[in-house]
Design a protein around this motif. Structure first.
Motif, PDB file in Angstrom:
ATOM      1  N   ASN A 277       7.008   5.088 -10.367  1.00 54.72           N
ATOM      2  CA  ASN A 277       7.068   6.413  -9.751  1.00 54.72           C
ATOM      3  C   ASN A 277       5.772   7.173 -10.022  1.00 54.72           C
TER       4      ASN A 277
ATOM      5  N   LEU B 211       0.840  -1.201   0.000  1.00 49.88           N
ATOM      6  CA  LEU B 211       0.000   0.000   0.000  1.00 49.88           C
ATOM      7  C   LEU B 211       0.868   1.241   0.000  1.00 49.88           C
ATOM      8  N   VAL B 212       0.606   2.138  -0.935  1.00 49.44           N
ATOM      9  CA  VAL B 212       1.314   3.413  -1.008  1.00 49.44           C
ATOM     10  C   VAL B 212       0.301   4.515  -1.235  1.00 49.44           C
ATOM     11  N   GLN B 213       0.759   5.741  -1.088  1.00 45.95           N
ATOM     12  CA  GLN B 213      -0.095   6.896  -1.361  1.00 45.95           C
ATOM     13  C   GLN B 213       0.169   7.420  -2.765  1.00 45.95           C
TER      14      GLN B 213
ATOM     15  N   VAL C 275      -0.588  -4.176  -5.666  1.00 43.20           N
ATOM     16  CA  VAL C 275      -0.163  -2.803  -5.396  1.00 43.20           C
ATOM     17  C   VAL C 275      -1.419  -1.958  -5.256  1.00 43.20           C
TER      18      VAL C 275
ATOM     19  N   THR D 143      -3.641   1.016  -9.146  1.00 43.03           N
ATOM     20  CA  THR D 143      -3.979  -0.067  -8.232  1.00 43.03           C
ATOM     21  C   THR D 143      -4.369  -1.312  -9.015  1.00 43.03           C
TER      22      THR D 143
ATOM     23  N   ASP E  10       3.637   8.492  -4.580  1.00 47.16           N
ATOM     24  CA  ASP E  10       4.760   7.717  -4.053  1.00 47.16           C
ATOM     25  C   ASP E  10       5.356   6.814  -5.132  1.00 47.16           C
ATOM     26  N   SER E  11       6.447   6.164  -4.754  1.00 41.78           N
ATOM     27  CA  SER E  11       7.108   5.196  -5.637  1.00 41.78           C
ATOM     28  C   SER E  11       7.033   3.803  -5.020  1.00 41.78           C
ATOM     29  N   LYS E  12       7.127   2.831  -5.897  1.00 38.06           N
ATOM     30  CA  LYS E  12       7.107   1.437  -5.457  1.00 38.06           C
ATOM     31  C   LYS E  12       7.870   0.616  -6.484  1.00 38.06           C
TER      32      LYS E  12
ATOM     33  N   VAL F  22      -2.802   1.888  -4.429  1.00 30.24           N
ATOM     34  CA  VAL F  22      -2.425   3.297  -4.352  1.00 30.24           C
ATOM     35  C   VAL F  22      -3.625   4.065  -3.815  1.00 30.24           C
TER      36      VAL F  22
END
Length: 123
Positions: free
Chosen positions: A83, A10-12, A119, A90, A15-17, A121
């Motif tokens: 990025n 989980l990211v906002q 993933v 998502t 953000d990067s992943k 977002v």
């Protein structure tokens, strides 16, 4: 080839992943590798692909300029650096292998698949 994906989470938004995929076997450099993604009720969508030596890549328009695919043939891995993530990114991300020389954007062209990594977002 057997594929194991990892790195989801989980990211906002913004953000990067980085998601990665490790392949078993000694012939990894014979495979074109790609990342696809899928959301509920939709078909699996091509995200990015990379040729056997890493010399050429291809991206979906929706991720071009934000995502980067790379591979390390010595470590049998392929990665997707994501990025400036957006909520619409998502999905469950799948790595895929194709025993060929050209990148193909259709899922049916790929021979082997990893199990997928989610993933998410958030906005």
């Amino acid at each position: 080839v057997q594929l194991q994906a990892s790195g989801g989470g989980l990211v906002q938004a913004g953000d990067s992943k980085r998601v990665s995929c490790e392949a078993s076997g000694r012939t990894f450099n014979s495979y074109v590798m790609a990342w696809f993604r899928q959301t509920p009720g939709k078909e699996r969508e091509f995200v990015a692909g990379i040729r056997r030596t890493g010399s050429n890549t291809l991206y979906a328009d929706s991720v071009k300029g934000r995502f980067t695919i790379s591979r390390d043939n010595a470590k049998n891995t392929v990665s997707l650096q994501m990025n400036s993530l957006k909520p619409e990114d998502t999905a469950v991300y799948y790595c895929a292998a194709r025993l060929a020389s050209d990148i193909n954007i259709f899922a049916r062209a790929y021979d082997d698949w990893g199990q997928g990594t989610l993933v998410t977002v958030s906005s």
